[in-house]
Design a protein around this motif. Structure first.
Motif, PDB file in Angstrom:
ATOM      1  N   UNK A   7      19.365 -22.898  45.084  1.00 53.62           N
ATOM      2  CA  UNK A   7      20.304 -23.811  44.437  1.00 53.62           C
ATOM      3  C   UNK A   7      20.890 -23.172  43.176  1.00 53.62           C
ATOM      4  N   UNK A   8      20.016 -22.604  42.358  1.00 52.07           N
ATOM      5  CA  UNK A   8      20.483 -21.970  41.113  1.00 52.07           C
ATOM      6  C   UNK A   8      21.458 -20.834  41.428  1.00 52.07           C
ATOM      7  N   UNK A   9      21.110 -20.021  42.423  1.00 54.49           N
ATOM      8  CA  UNK A   9      21.962 -18.874  42.750  1.00 54.49           C
ATOM      9  C   UNK A   9      23.355 -19.346  43.168  1.00 54.49           C
ATOM     10  N   UNK A  10      23.395 -20.353  44.057  1.00 56.25           N
ATOM     11  CA  UNK A  10      24.705 -20.800  44.544  1.00 56.25           C
ATOM     12  C   UNK A  10      25.448 -21.641  43.507  1.00 56.25           C
ATOM     13  N   UNK A  11      24.726 -22.371  42.667  1.00 60.37           N
ATOM     14  CA  UNK A  11      25.394 -23.081  41.568  1.00 60.37           C
ATOM     15  C   UNK A  11      26.142 -22.079  40.680  1.00 60.37           C
ATOM     16  N   UNK A  12      25.524 -20.925  40.469  1.00 59.11           N
ATOM     17  CA  UNK A  12      26.127 -19.921  39.582  1.00 59.11           C
ATOM     18  C   UNK A  12      27.378 -19.269  40.174  1.00 59.11           C
ATOM     19  N   UNK A 119      16.610 -20.881  54.970  1.00 59.10           N
ATOM     20  CA  UNK A 119      15.750 -22.051  55.156  1.00 59.10           C
ATOM     21  C   UNK A 119      14.284 -21.652  55.020  1.00 59.10           C
ATOM     22  N   UNK A 120      13.600 -22.238  54.029  1.00 59.78           N
ATOM     23  CA  UNK A 120      12.202 -21.834  53.824  1.00 59.78           C
ATOM     24  C   UNK A 120      11.276 -22.525  54.823  1.00 59.78           C
ATOM     25  N   UNK A 121      11.744 -23.586  55.483  1.00 60.92           N
ATOM     26  CA  UNK A 121      10.950 -24.222  56.532  1.00 60.92           C
ATOM     27  C   UNK A 121      11.848 -24.429  57.763  1.00 60.92           C
ATOM     28  N   UNK A 122      12.114 -23.324  58.492  1.00 62.46           N
ATOM     29  CA  UNK A 122      13.060 -23.412  59.618  1.00 62.46           C
ATOM     30  C   UNK A 122      12.597 -24.375  60.707  1.00 62.46           C
ATOM     31  N   UNK A 155      18.102  -7.046  54.664  1.00 64.45           N
ATOM     32  CA  UNK A 155      16.953  -7.956  54.641  1.00 64.45           C
ATOM     33  C   UNK A 155      15.853  -7.390  53.728  1.00 64.45           C
ATOM     34  N   UNK A 156      15.594  -6.090  53.889  1.00 65.06           N
ATOM     35  CA  UNK A 156      14.558  -5.408  53.089  1.00 65.06           C
ATOM     36  C   UNK A 156      14.958  -5.422  51.603  1.00 65.06           C
ATOM     37  N   UNK A 157      16.215  -5.055  51.356  1.00 63.81           N
ATOM     38  CA  UNK A 157      16.726  -4.990  49.979  1.00 63.81           C
ATOM     39  C   UNK A 157      16.636  -6.370  49.318  1.00 63.81           C
ATOM     40  N   UNK A 158      17.087  -7.397  50.030  1.00 63.43           N
ATOM     41  CA  UNK A 158      17.092  -8.749  49.445  1.00 63.43           C
ATOM     42  C   UNK A 158      15.669  -9.258  49.226  1.00 63.43           C
ATOM     43  N   UNK A 159      14.770  -8.913  50.156  1.00 62.83           N
ATOM     44  CA  UNK A 159      13.366  -9.329  49.989  1.00 62.83           C
ATOM     45  C   UNK A 159      12.780  -8.747  48.710  1.00 62.83           C
ATOM     46  N   UNK A 160      13.227  -7.511  48.370  1.00 64.10           N
ATOM     47  CA  UNK A 160      12.686  -6.848  47.174  1.00 64.10           C
ATOM     48  C   UNK A 160      13.363  -7.336  45.898  1.00 64.10           C
ATOM     49  N   UNK A 161      14.688  -7.585  45.971  1.00 63.50           N
ATOM     50  CA  UNK A 161      15.434  -7.796  44.725  1.00 63.50           C
ATOM     51  C   UNK A 161      16.046  -9.184  44.552  1.00 63.50           C
ATOM     52  N   UNK A 162      16.013 -10.021  45.601  1.00 64.78           N
ATOM     53  CA  UNK A 162      16.645 -11.338  45.465  1.00 64.78           C
ATOM     54  C   UNK A 162      15.649 -12.441  45.842  1.00 64.78           C
ATOM     55  N   UNK A 164      15.958 -15.451  46.021  1.00 66.09           N
ATOM     56  CA  UNK A 164      16.528 -16.554  46.809  1.00 66.09           C
ATOM     57  C   UNK A 164      16.445 -16.266  48.311  1.00 66.09           C
ATOM     58  N   UNK A 165      16.258 -14.986  48.654  1.00 66.61           N
ATOM     59  CA  UNK A 165      16.301 -14.608  50.067  1.00 66.61           C
ATOM     60  C   UNK A 165      14.998 -14.995  50.775  1.00 66.61           C
ATOM     61  N   UNK A 166      15.119 -15.650  51.921  1.00 71.08           N
ATOM     62  CA  UNK A 166      13.925 -16.018  52.698  1.00 71.08           C
ATOM     63  C   UNK A 166      13.644 -14.903  53.709  1.00 71.08           C
TER      64      UNK A 166
END
Ligand SMILES: C[S@@+](CC[C@H](N)C(=O)[O-])C[C@H]1O[C@@H](n2cnc3c(N)ncnc32)[C@H](O)[C@@H]1O
Length: 204
Positions: A7-12, A119-122, A155-162, A164-166
């Protein structure tokens, strides 16, 4: 917890989202619109609707389509609402995919574009989509596909640095989730565009 970060990421980014993702949105959402071929009289729910760009593409052809968009970012929804002031048939509500504020069997069609990997609970999200869908309704989900090399890398990059990424799914993992949620896959495809993006789509 993850929803809060998303939410914070997309609000920004809400105010610049359409400009930044114009080319990606045009390609993915035009593809989805053509693939889904939604009848003008169908009632549609868009889960993770963002700034309402899919609604813009639909309304261009079918100005009276009944569409409801839900998203967890109020700022993305603010941008969406401004686009449809003249269209009372298009509405937006704040809601998470795992807790849809609608009665059972409310919609003919449920769509979701480029949102499923958040989605954290798909499993709960799919159960909710099934619950609000009419018994003879259809679901169209478009999302990134980890079968493609660059998607695996992203996917790998976002898992490490973002935070917000599920997670992204391979097509096999995605289909496994869908069948476990008691959906029948009617049609499925995956495709590649703009060097980086690998996408998959299903009709349920
Ligand atoms: C990449 S954007 C895609 C927006 C839109 N579907 C499109 O294609 O232009 C992902 C959107 O999903 C929303 N989202 C992420 N997790 C969500 C959840 N659990 N429930 C509802 N929306 C969610 C985000 O807030 C964001 O607006």
């Amino acid at each position: 917890m993850r929803e809060k970060i998303v939410t914070q990421e997309y609000d920004q980014v809400a105010k610049i989202y359409d400009r930044r993702w114009n080319s990606y949105n045009t390609k993915t959402l035009t593809f989805l619109k053509n693939w889904a071929d939604i009848p003008p009289q169908a009632t549609v729910l868009d889960v993770g609707c963002g700034t309402g760009e899919f609604e813009s593409f639909i309304i261009r052809d079918n100005p009276n389509q009944q569409i409801t968009g839900v998203d967890i970012s109020e700022q993305m929804l603010l941008v969406a609402r401004q686009k449809f002031i003249a269209h009372p048939n298009v509405s937006f509500q704040i809601a998470g995919a795992s807790n849809l504020p609608f009665a059972n069997h409310s919609f003919d069609i449920v769509v979701s574009a480029s949102a499923f990997h958040f989605f954290d609970d798909p499993v709960a999200a799919l159960a909710e989509i099934k619950r609000v869908l009419k018994p003879d309704g259809k679901v169209f989900i478009l999302d990134w596909c980890k079968d493609y090399f660059f998607c695996r890398l992203i996917d790998l990059y976002l898992k490490m640095f973002n935070p917000a990424h599920e997670r992204c799914y391979t097509q096999a993992e995605f289909h496994e989730l869908l069948t476990s949620a008691n959906f029948n896959i009617q049609r499925a495809a995956k495709f590649h565009f703009d060097v980086i993006w690998g996408m998959m789509v299903v009709e349920l």
